[in-house]
Motif scaffolding. Sequence first.
Motif, PDB file in Angstrom:
ATOM      1  N   MET A   1      17.908  12.777  13.894  1.00  0.00           N
ATOM      2  CA  MET A   1      17.676  11.858  12.782  1.00  0.00           C
ATOM      3  C   MET A   1      16.533  10.902  13.092  1.00  0.00           C
ATOM      4  SD  MET A   1      20.244   9.128  10.943  1.00  0.00           S
ATOM      5  CE  MET A   1      21.226  10.396  10.152  1.00  0.00           C
ATOM      6  N   VAL A   2      16.467  10.415  14.318  1.00  0.00           N
ATOM      7  CA  VAL A   2      15.409   9.466  14.671  1.00  0.00           C
ATOM      8  C   VAL A   2      14.035  10.098  14.523  1.00  0.00           C
ATOM      9  CG1 VAL A   2      15.467  10.003  17.153  1.00  0.00           C
ATOM     10  CG2 VAL A   2      14.679   7.756  16.379  1.00  0.00           C
ATOM     11  N   ASP A   3      13.912  11.395  14.815  1.00  0.00           N
ATOM     12  CA  ASP A   3      12.625  12.076  14.655  1.00  0.00           C
ATOM     13  C   ASP A   3      12.289  12.274  13.180  1.00  0.00           C
ATOM     14  OD1 ASP A   3      12.101  12.268  17.382  1.00  0.00           O
ATOM     15  OD2 ASP A   3      13.241  14.120  17.580  1.00  0.00           O
ATOM     16  N   ARG A   4      13.300  12.443  12.348  1.00  0.00           N
ATOM     17  CA  ARG A   4      13.061  12.574  10.909  1.00  0.00           C
ATOM     18  C   ARG A   4      12.561  11.253  10.331  1.00  0.00           C
ATOM     19  NH1 ARG A   4      18.534  16.162   9.468  1.00  0.00           N
ATOM     20  NH2 ARG A   4      18.034  17.828  10.956  1.00  0.00           N
ATOM     21  N   PHE A   5      13.115  10.140  10.810  1.00  0.00           N
ATOM     22  CA  PHE A   5      12.599   8.841  10.405  1.00  0.00           C
ATOM     23  C   PHE A   5      11.160   8.684  10.885  1.00  0.00           C
ATOM     24  CE2 PHE A   5      16.994   6.500  10.420  1.00  0.00           C
ATOM     25  CZ  PHE A   5      17.329   7.133   9.241  1.00  0.00           C
ATOM     26  N   ASN A   6      10.934   8.998  12.147  1.00  0.00           N
ATOM     27  CA  ASN A   6       9.635   8.780  12.779  1.00  0.00           C
ATOM     28  C   ASN A   6       8.533   9.613  12.120  1.00  0.00           C
ATOM     29  OD1 ASN A   6       8.391   7.353  15.093  1.00  0.00           O
ATOM     30  ND2 ASN A   6       7.888   9.422  15.781  1.00  0.00           N
ATOM     31  N   ALA A   7       8.875  10.811  11.664  1.00  0.00           N
ATOM     32  CA  ALA A   7       7.878  11.705  11.066  1.00  0.00           C
ATOM     33  C   ALA A   7       7.267  11.122   9.801  1.00  0.00           C
ATOM     34  CB  ALA A   7       8.512  13.063  10.755  1.00  0.00           C
ATOM     35  N   ASP A  48       0.820  -1.207   0.000  1.00  0.00           N
ATOM     36  CA  ASP A  48       0.000   0.000   0.000  1.00  0.00           C
ATOM     37  C   ASP A  48       0.860   1.266   0.000  1.00  0.00           C
ATOM     38  OD1 ASP A  48      -2.823  -1.147   0.481  1.00  0.00           O
ATOM     39  OD2 ASP A  48      -1.623  -2.112   2.038  1.00  0.00           O
ATOM     40  N   GLN A  49       2.048   1.166   0.589  1.00  0.00           N
ATOM     41  CA  GLN A  49       2.912   2.339   0.731  1.00  0.00           C
ATOM     42  C   GLN A  49       4.360   1.876   0.823  1.00  0.00           C
ATOM     43  OE1 GLN A  49       2.347   4.581   4.368  1.00  0.00           O
ATOM     44  NE2 GLN A  49       3.476   6.364   3.648  1.00  0.00           N
ATOM     45  N   ALA A  50       5.251   2.721   0.355  1.00  0.00           N
ATOM     46  CA  ALA A  50       6.682   2.538   0.582  1.00  0.00           C
ATOM     47  C   ALA A  50       7.192   3.762   1.332  1.00  0.00           C
ATOM     48  CB  ALA A  50       7.438   2.368  -0.728  1.00  0.00           C
ATOM     49  N   ILE A  51       8.064   3.547   2.301  1.00  0.00           N
ATOM     50  CA  ILE A  51       8.697   4.642   3.040  1.00  0.00           C
ATOM     51  C   ILE A  51      10.199   4.519   2.826  1.00  0.00           C
ATOM     52  CG2 ILE A  51       9.117   5.668   5.295  1.00  0.00           C
ATOM     53  CD1 ILE A  51       6.402   4.679   6.189  1.00  0.00           C
ATOM     54  N   LEU A  52      10.792   5.582   2.291  1.00  0.00           N
ATOM     55  CA  LEU A  52      12.208   5.578   1.936  1.00  0.00           C
ATOM     56  C   LEU A  52      12.990   6.346   2.989  1.00  0.00           C
ATOM     57  CD1 LEU A  52      10.458   5.247  -0.702  1.00  0.00           C
ATOM     58  CD2 LEU A  52      12.399   6.222  -1.918  1.00  0.00           C
ATOM     59  N   LEU A  53      13.886   5.678   3.696  1.00  0.00           N
ATOM     60  CA  LEU A  53      14.680   6.351   4.719  1.00  0.00           C
ATOM     61  C   LEU A  53      15.924   7.024   4.142  1.00  0.00           C
ATOM     62  CD1 LEU A  53      14.242   3.970   7.769  1.00  0.00           C
ATOM     63  CD2 LEU A  53      12.886   5.930   7.032  1.00  0.00           C
ATOM     64  N   PRO A  54      16.642   6.424   3.178  1.00  0.00           N
ATOM     65  CA  PRO A  54      17.725   7.181   2.533  1.00  0.00           C
ATOM     66  C   PRO A  54      17.153   8.277   1.632  1.00  0.00           C
ATOM     67  CG  PRO A  54      17.996   4.793   2.241  1.00  0.00           C
ATOM     68  CD  PRO A  54      16.606   5.023   2.738  1.00  0.00           C
ATOM     69  N   ASN A  55      17.946   9.310   1.416  1.00  0.00           N
ATOM     70  CA  ASN A  55      17.520  10.420   0.560  1.00  0.00           C
ATOM     71  C   ASN A  55      18.047  10.295  -0.865  1.00  0.00           C
ATOM     72  OD1 ASN A  55      16.116  11.684   2.639  1.00  0.00           O
ATOM     73  ND2 ASN A  55      17.941  12.781   3.344  1.00  0.00           N
ATOM     74  N   SER A  56      18.608   9.157  -1.197  1.00  0.00           N
ATOM     75  CA  SER A  56      19.229   8.987  -2.506  1.00  0.00           C
ATOM     76  C   SER A  56      18.210   8.657  -3.588  1.00  0.00           C
ATOM     77  CB  SER A  56      20.266   7.860  -2.441  1.00  0.00           C
ATOM     78  OG  SER A  56      19.629   6.627  -2.120  1.00  0.00           O
ATOM     79  N   ARG A 100       4.577   6.495  -2.388  1.00  0.00           N
ATOM     80  CA  ARG A 100       6.004   6.355  -2.122  1.00  0.00           C
ATOM     81  C   ARG A 100       6.474   7.607  -1.380  1.00  0.00           C
ATOM     82  NH1 ARG A 100       4.803   5.076  -7.301  1.00  0.00           N
ATOM     83  NH2 ARG A 100       5.782   6.957  -8.173  1.00  0.00           N
ATOM     84  N   THR A 101       6.755   7.435  -0.095  1.00  0.00           N
ATOM     85  CA  THR A 101       6.981   8.542   0.838  1.00  0.00           C
ATOM     86  C   THR A 101       8.459   8.699   1.174  1.00  0.00           C
ATOM     87  OG1 THR A 101       4.797   8.173   1.829  1.00  0.00           O
ATOM     88  CG2 THR A 101       6.393   9.418   3.137  1.00  0.00           C
ATOM     89  N   GLY A 102       8.935   9.939   1.169  1.00  0.00           N
ATOM     90  CA  GLY A 102      10.316  10.200   1.567  1.00  0.00           C
ATOM     91  C   GLY A 102      10.596  11.688   1.625  1.00  0.00           C
ATOM     92  N   TRP A 103      11.722  12.034   2.233  1.00  0.00           N
ATOM     93  CA  TRP A 103      12.155  13.424   2.263  1.00  0.00           C
ATOM     94  C   TRP A 103      12.737  13.819   0.910  1.00  0.00           C
ATOM     95  CZ3 TRP A 103      10.183  15.851   6.134  1.00  0.00           C
ATOM     96  CH2 TRP A 103      10.033  15.221   7.376  1.00  0.00           C
ATOM     97  N   ARG A 104      12.648  15.089   0.594  1.00  0.00           N
ATOM     98  CA  ARG A 104      13.256  15.579  -0.640  1.00  0.00           C
ATOM     99  C   ARG A 104      14.762  15.413  -0.536  1.00  0.00           C
ATOM    100  NH1 ARG A 104      12.566  21.718  -2.766  1.00  0.00           N
ATOM    101  NH2 ARG A 104      13.908  22.090  -0.967  1.00  0.00           N
ATOM    102  N   GLY A 105      15.359  14.733  -1.504  1.00  0.00           N
ATOM    103  CA  GLY A 105      16.799  14.496  -1.493  1.00  0.00           C
ATOM    104  C   GLY A 105      17.364  14.711  -2.872  1.00  0.00           C
ATOM    105  N   GLU A 106      18.058  13.697  -3.395  1.00  0.00           N
ATOM    106  CA  GLU A 106      18.548  13.778  -4.761  1.00  0.00           C
ATOM    107  C   GLU A 106      17.359  13.906  -5.715  1.00  0.00           C
ATOM    108  OE1 GLU A 106      22.548  11.013  -4.188  1.00  0.00           O
ATOM    109  OE2 GLU A 106      20.956  10.356  -5.520  1.00  0.00           O
ATOM    110  N   ASN A 115       6.392  10.103  -4.886  1.00  0.00           N
ATOM    111  CA  ASN A 115       5.197  10.911  -5.160  1.00  0.00           C
ATOM    112  C   ASN A 115       4.538  11.457  -3.897  1.00  0.00           C
ATOM    113  OD1 ASN A 115       4.042   8.587  -4.168  1.00  0.00           O
ATOM    114  ND2 ASN A 115       3.029   8.001  -6.080  1.00  0.00           N
ATOM    115  N   ASP A 116       5.155  11.193  -2.737  1.00  0.00           N
ATOM    116  CA  ASP A 116       4.724  11.789  -1.472  1.00  0.00           C
ATOM    117  C   ASP A 116       5.968  12.432  -0.863  1.00  0.00           C
ATOM    118  OD1 ASP A 116       3.428  12.468   0.906  1.00  0.00           O
ATOM    119  OD2 ASP A 116       3.643  10.453   1.762  1.00  0.00           O
ATOM    120  N   MET A 117       6.397  13.538  -1.489  1.00  0.00           N
ATOM    121  CA  MET A 117       7.657  14.193  -1.145  1.00  0.00           C
ATOM    122  C   MET A 117       7.464  15.124   0.047  1.00  0.00           C
ATOM    123  SD  MET A 117      10.831  14.322  -2.536  1.00  0.00           S
ATOM    124  CE  MET A 117      10.741  14.252  -4.328  1.00  0.00           C
ATOM    125  N   ARG A 118       8.348  15.010   1.028  1.00  0.00           N
ATOM    126  CA  ARG A 118       8.273  15.856   2.215  1.00  0.00           C
ATOM    127  C   ARG A 118       9.434  16.856   2.211  1.00  0.00           C
ATOM    128  NH1 ARG A 118       5.120  12.716   5.835  1.00  0.00           N
ATOM    129  NH2 ARG A 118       3.771  11.436   4.503  1.00  0.00           N
TER     130      ARG A 118
END
Length: 346
Positions: A133-139, A84-92, A107-113, A120-123
């Motif tokens: 860092m742990v809070d960034r993962f948790n968010a 249903d969802q993917a969560i990407l912890l690396p920013n690559s 597909r959820t992750g922080w804006r990186g490369e 498609n769920d860019m934070r």
Amino acid sequence: MPEKILIVGPAWVGDMVMAQSLFMTLKATRPGVVLHVAAPKWSEPLLARMPEVDRAIDMDLAHGQLGIGARFKLGRTLAQEAYDQAILLPNSLKSALIPFFAGVPLRTGWRGESRYGLVNDMRRLDKAALPLMVDRFNALAFDKDRIGAATDFPAPHPEPRLVRQDPTEALGHFGLTLEKPVLALCPGAEFGPSKRWPETHYAEAATRLLGEGHQVWIFGSSKDRAVGEALIAAVPEHLRTHITNLAGATTLGQAIDLIGTANAVISNDSGLMHVAAALDRPLIAVYGSTSPFFTPPLSSRARTVQLGIECSPCFKRECPLGHHRCMRDLGADRVLAALPNLSAAS
């Protein structure tokens, strides 16, 4: 059907340990969720000790390798899981390929490369709001419109987080016993020499504890073997029979099991430091070029020690000024002073 999430895990031991807080949050906030973690093969014994992980998926890719063909093949294989969802912890960019090839709809992750479209769920990260860092993962457990909830639902740090397994097999393999209390030393740091407390300081701390009836076990990778030998050479000869250099000799699973028996741990800011914290061991973490305000050990039984001189933290692999004072001037007395209150309840 229960919600199913694919998590693309980090490439470093310490980051993977911190990622467990995200796994715990997902399990707590999404009842019945199934978590699969795609990560390098080395992480399997670590993930096996995290009860929140329902399946570990070996990515079988060398660190830094793009491997588009291998990622496409794995992604198409995982498409049958219907995540249903993917969560990407690396920013690559490369970390976003497998979920894209697997056809995961969210597909959820922080804006990186540059990975627009792949994610498609860019934070957008607010570093001031999420300094750890742990809070960034948790968010990433929360919907984008509820990103503030990350601070309302802090990253969980209960102890112990890693499942403590029976160490008998690991003890027997190396001919070790628990007849004497164990001081575990982790003098290496994969990131670079700037994070390393000098081995002479480790030796001074070891000498003190050996004189009080402890035995000392040294942990690390094969790259840390020489550091361990230098540490032993700096200890008085009559005490060396109670020191065992396990750096490069253990698997990660064996290291986890043996560190779990330690009465005290002294470590640089490293992956094994986070392992010791997650195992709820009395821990002194020594910081110099990095900051405990970004990647602290997540345990109430851990203490951090640092000088806080004007040029630190620099976050460089090697001291840019050439003096390494942030570690060199931090003596063993100050580190050992933090230990008694922690080790008393071990």
